[in-house]
Write an enzyme that holds these catalytic residues in place. Sequence first.
Site, short mmCIF file in Angstrom:
data_model
loop_
_atom_site.label_atom_id
_atom_site.label_comp_id
_atom_site.label_asym_id
_atom_site.label_seq_id
_atom_site.Cartn_x
_atom_site.Cartn_y
_atom_site.Cartn_z
N ASN A 14 -52.53 -9.26 -57.41
CA ASN A 14 -53.58 -10.19 -56.96
C ASN A 14 -54.92 -9.48 -56.85
O ASN A 14 -55.96 -10.07 -57.15
CB ASN A 14 -53.19 -10.85 -55.63
CG ASN A 14 -52.24 -12.00 -55.84
OD1 ASN A 14 -52.64 -13.06 -56.33
ND2 ASN A 14 -50.97 -11.80 -55.51
N HIS A 110 -50.33 -16.77 -50.10
CA HIS A 110 -48.91 -16.81 -49.72
C HIS A 110 -48.13 -17.47 -50.86
O HIS A 110 -48.54 -18.52 -51.37
CB HIS A 110 -48.73 -17.58 -48.41
CG HIS A 110 -47.31 -17.59 -47.96
ND1 HIS A 110 -46.72 -16.50 -47.33
CD2 HIS A 110 -46.34 -18.52 -48.10
CE1 HIS A 110 -45.45 -16.78 -47.09
NE2 HIS A 110 -45.19 -17.99 -47.54
N GLU A 148 -54.46 -16.71 -35.79
CA GLU A 148 -53.51 -15.90 -35.03
C GLU A 148 -52.06 -16.31 -35.32
O GLU A 148 -51.13 -15.55 -35.07
CB GLU A 148 -53.73 -16.02 -33.51
CG GLU A 148 -55.10 -15.60 -33.05
CD GLU A 148 -56.05 -16.77 -32.93
OE1 GLU A 148 -56.49 -17.30 -33.97
OE2 GLU A 148 -56.35 -17.16 -31.80
N VAL A 150 -49.12 -16.78 -37.79
CA VAL A 150 -48.81 -16.24 -39.12
C VAL A 150 -48.65 -17.39 -40.13
O VAL A 150 -47.84 -18.29 -39.93
CB VAL A 150 -47.51 -15.38 -39.08
CG1 VAL A 150 -47.15 -14.89 -40.48
CG2 VAL A 150 -47.69 -14.20 -38.14
N GLU A 178 -48.16 -15.91 -61.98
CA GLU A 178 -48.88 -16.19 -63.23
C GLU A 178 -49.52 -17.57 -63.25
O GLU A 178 -50.62 -17.75 -63.75
CB GLU A 178 -47.92 -16.08 -64.43
CG GLU A 178 -47.53 -14.65 -64.75
CD GLU A 178 -46.44 -14.54 -65.81
OE1 GLU A 178 -46.13 -13.42 -66.21
OE2 GLU A 178 -45.86 -15.59 -66.21
N GLU A 181 -50.94 -18.01 -58.15
CA GLU A 181 -51.68 -17.05 -57.32
C GLU A 181 -52.89 -16.43 -58.00
O GLU A 181 -53.97 -16.37 -57.41
CB GLU A 181 -50.74 -15.91 -56.87
CG GLU A 181 -49.61 -16.38 -55.98
CD GLU A 181 -48.77 -15.22 -55.46
OE1 GLU A 181 -49.32 -14.22 -55.01
OE2 GLU A 181 -47.52 -15.34 -55.52
C1 GAR Z 1 -47.69 -11.85 -53.74
O1 GAR Z 1 -46.73 -12.71 -54.26
C2 GAR Z 1 -48.27 -12.43 -52.47
O2 GAR Z 1 -48.39 -13.83 -52.51
C3 GAR Z 1 -47.23 -12.03 -51.47
O3 GAR Z 1 -46.85 -10.73 -51.84
C4 GAR Z 1 -47.05 -10.55 -53.24
C5 GAR Z 1 -47.94 -9.35 -53.44
O4 GAR Z 1 -48.03 -9.02 -54.80
N1 GAR Z 1 -47.73 -12.10 -50.13
C6 GAR Z 1 -46.99 -12.42 -49.08
O5 GAR Z 1 -45.81 -12.64 -49.14
C7 GAR Z 1 -47.76 -12.48 -47.76
N2 GAR Z 1 -46.99 -13.20 -46.78
P1 GAR Z 1 -49.22 -8.11 -55.36
O6 GAR Z 1 -49.25 -6.83 -54.51
O7 GAR Z 1 -48.80 -7.83 -56.77
O8 GAR Z 1 -50.50 -8.90 -55.26
#
Ligand code: GAR
Length: 207
Positions: A14, A110, A148, A150, A178, A181
């Site tokens: 990301n 997320h 605050e 989660v 893909e 996100e």
């Molecule tokens: C992503 O899928 C993001 O949405 C998720 O972790 C991954 C990180 O991937 N985040 C969470 O689960 C937060 N609660 P990346 O390091 O390749 O971006």
Amino acid sequence: MVNIAVFVSGGGTNLQALIDAQTAGTIENGKITLVVSSNPNAYALERAAKVGIETAVLRRRDFDSADAYGDALDALLTEKGVGLVVLAGFMTVLSDDFCKKYENRIINVHPSLIPSFCGEGFYGLRVHEAALAKGVKVSGATVHFVSEVVDGGAIIAQKAVAVENGDTPETLQKRIMEQAEWMLLPQAVSDFCAGRLQVENDIVTIR
Ligand code: GAR
């Protein structure tokens, strides 16, 4: 110009999507000036270094409390004049005080359609494991402001992604990254920096 700090803990795909958007000139009025990792071995740090973005490592375990960790992050952000924090796969829960101080200035991505499969304990592949265990036919991603609670802050954008027969947590994770996100997050960051996000009573309107 809004100075953007991206918080990471892992692979940083990301973060890469944000860097690519910046290179393509599609982040209006914003610049990634700092990448903060909670993990010294995160590949995301290399992605940042490759394009000359300053990095810092702050490990939660080096601080006595969530408040002390939040204070250290805050000091760094203040020093760098950061106006927006982006959590891009950042796996440490931030203190209440930090979230309050940066209210409506922290954006998280997320990997599910909130309010499904979110909250404490739902991160990374665990989210997709839970979605597959429930047998949902559609999942997706959500970009939201951080409060605050989660994964409880105001929702900025969401995109649905189909679950396919034979999906594993890994294949579902990849498709959601893909197809959702990597597009949603840069767009939301651009909308924030361009002043297009309006928040009222926990509801976001994109102007
Ligand atoms: C992503 O899928 C993001 O949405 C998720 O972790 C991954 C990180 O991937 N985040 C969470 O689960 C937060 N609660 P990346 O390091 O390749 O971006």
